[in-house]
Design an enzyme around this catalytic site. Structure first.
Site, PDB file in Angstrom:
ATOM      1  NE  ARG A   1      -7.146  -3.312   0.334  1.00 25.99           N
ATOM      2  CZ  ARG A   1      -6.191  -2.410   0.241  1.00 25.99           C
ATOM      3  NH1 ARG A   1      -6.409  -1.294  -0.418  1.00 25.99           N
ATOM      4  NH2 ARG A   1      -5.027  -2.602   0.804  1.00 25.99           N
TER       5      ARG A   1
ATOM      6  N   GLY B   1      -0.180  -5.859  -0.408  1.00 32.16           N
ATOM      7  CA  GLY B   1       0.591  -5.094  -1.375  1.00 32.16           C
ATOM      8  C   GLY B   1       1.057  -5.910  -2.560  1.00 32.16           C
TER       9      GLY B   1
ATOM     10  N   GLY C   1       0.981  -2.149   4.386  1.00 33.02           N
ATOM     11  CA  GLY C   1       1.673  -1.452   5.482  1.00 33.02           C
ATOM     12  C   GLY C   1       1.283  -2.014   6.839  1.00 33.02           C
TER      13      GLY C   1
END
Ligand code: AMP
Length: 396
Positions: A37, A353, A376
């Site tokens: 990330r 995820g 999500g």
């Protein structure tokens, strides 16, 4: 896209607040165990430095419950970011996030400097999207960039609230995420195949309903498949099931038929006595699931059928594991999907995820067209929802 992007703003000499997603996993000693990330945020940060902005970064990390907690400090991120950029990243180290001390640090910045604020979730106003906190954050900058795709499905002060206070744009990462996934949904090369797995049907109802209008085939695997199998009258032993979703599963099966969408379920599965890696297990046809055993993974026949569907597709999207992939004995189905997608010539998109980490672990990340940084968020995107973090950004 109708939202402003980085290139629509003149950033030279400006204080630019950037909401990043630095919510990275760490071990007990606070070492970052996966920095993907952080790496994904580099294009935007580099662009801003090269174009003479003063870069003020903010992010959340974990779930500190609205109060300071050293365990969730972003300090290790400042260090890692500094190594990746080969440039100093000043960490504010202030639990109030915005304070006189932080204001002073920002006012001393020169063009091209970088400051990282402490975890925005140390303030309870963050998740409540309180305007007072949004204004405090906004007071540190002239412009706002949202580059945290992973939180775009949430309305918080540091992504949505702040957009109302400053001229705003999306960063390169958010732009790429919505570009690639938006194209796949709106104008896919066909056949278009969606693969959905994971524990529960209830989490994926909206996604299935939206995708039934768009795809040619839907593959349903993982724990949620057992609700569909039971709805069709099959014995599923002690497998995970949502009894209150049996009717809904039947409705979805019917809708798929009406819309001419091929809906594939496993034809054989790996069953186990207990929810444990070291228990006895075997592969059976879905018509022969023993009463006292539970489905943990899909079998070889299902792998072959699903892989064939993927190989023949031109666009594939995937969200959710095909079995209990955390256990060595039950990760074959999930790994096989990752492998077929990696080998296919199709545009391949992996929702974030669990599926993203399965792809990473199996070593296929480079072979995918796109791996979303938001679990999500990508799911809500597949549902066809406008994500609040994107909606709040200025239009072009
Ligand atoms: P989700 O959070 O809904 O994407 O679900 C992910 C979880 O589903 C993972 O932790 C998997 O272990 C679990 N899962 C997948 N297949 C099964 C299954 N057959 N039985 C129980 N859990 C499963």
């Amino acid at each position: 896209m109708n939202k402003k992007t980085l290139k629509d703003l003149d950033v030279k000499g400006k204080r630019v607040l950037v909401r990043c997603d630095f919510n990275v996993p760490m071990d007990d000693n606070r070492n970052i165990t996966d920095d993907r990330r952080i790496i994904s945020s580099l294009p935007t940060i580099k662009y801003l430095i090269e174009n003479g902005a003063k870069v003020i970064l903010m992010s959340h990390l974990g779930r500190p419950k609205g109060e300071p907690s050293p365990k969730f400090s972003l300090k290790p991120v400042a260090k890692r970011l500094s190594e990746l950029l080969n440039k100093e990243v000043s960490f504010t180290n202030d639990d109030r996030i915005v304070s006189k001390k932080v204001e002073k640090m920002v006012s001393n910045m020169k063009d091209g400097d970088i400051v990282l604020l402490e975890n925005t979730r140390f303030r309870k106003e963050e998740k409540k999207n309180e305007v007072t906190f949004a204004k405090e954050l906004a007071s540190l900058g002239d412009l706002f960039i949202n580059d945290a795709f992973g939180t775009c499905h949430r309305s918080h002060a540091s992504n949505v609230g702040i957009s109302d206070q400053l001229p705003s744009a999306v960063g390169y990462l958010v732009e790429k995420e919505i570009d690639v996934m938006g194209k796949a949904l709106e104008n896919p090369k066909r056949p278009f195949v969606a693969i959905l797995g994971g524990a529960k049907v209830s989490d994926k109802i909206g996604v299935i309903e939206n995708l039934l209008n768009k795809v040619d085939s839907i593959i349903i695997g993982g724990g949620m498949a057992y609700t569909f199998l039971k709805a069709q009258g099959l014995e599923i032993g002690t497998s995970i099931v949502e009894e209150d979703k049996l009717d809904l599963a039947n409705e979805l099966l019917k809708k798929a038929e009406e819309k001419n969408v091929k809906l594939l379920l496993p034809v054989d599965i790996v069953v186990a006595k207990e929810f444990d890696n070291d228990t006895e297990f075997k592969t059976v046809s879905i018509n022969e699931i023993p009463e006292n055993m539970m489905g943990m993974d899909m079998g070889g026949e299902s792998i072959r059928a699903f892989s064939e569907e993927i190989i023949n597709a031109k666009t594939v999207i995937w969200n959710g594991p095909m079995g209990v992939f955390e256990m060595e004995n039950f990760k074959k189905g999930t790994d096989a999907i990752a492998k077929s997608m990696a080998e296919s010539q199709a545009t391949t998109i992996v929702g974030g995820g669990d599926s993203a980490s399965a792809v990473e672990k199996a070593g296929y990340a480079e072979k995918m067209t796109h791996i979303s940084t938001g679990g999500g968020a990508s799911l809500e995107f597949f549902e066809g929802k406008m994500l609040p973090g994107i909606a709040a950004i200025d239009d072009k």
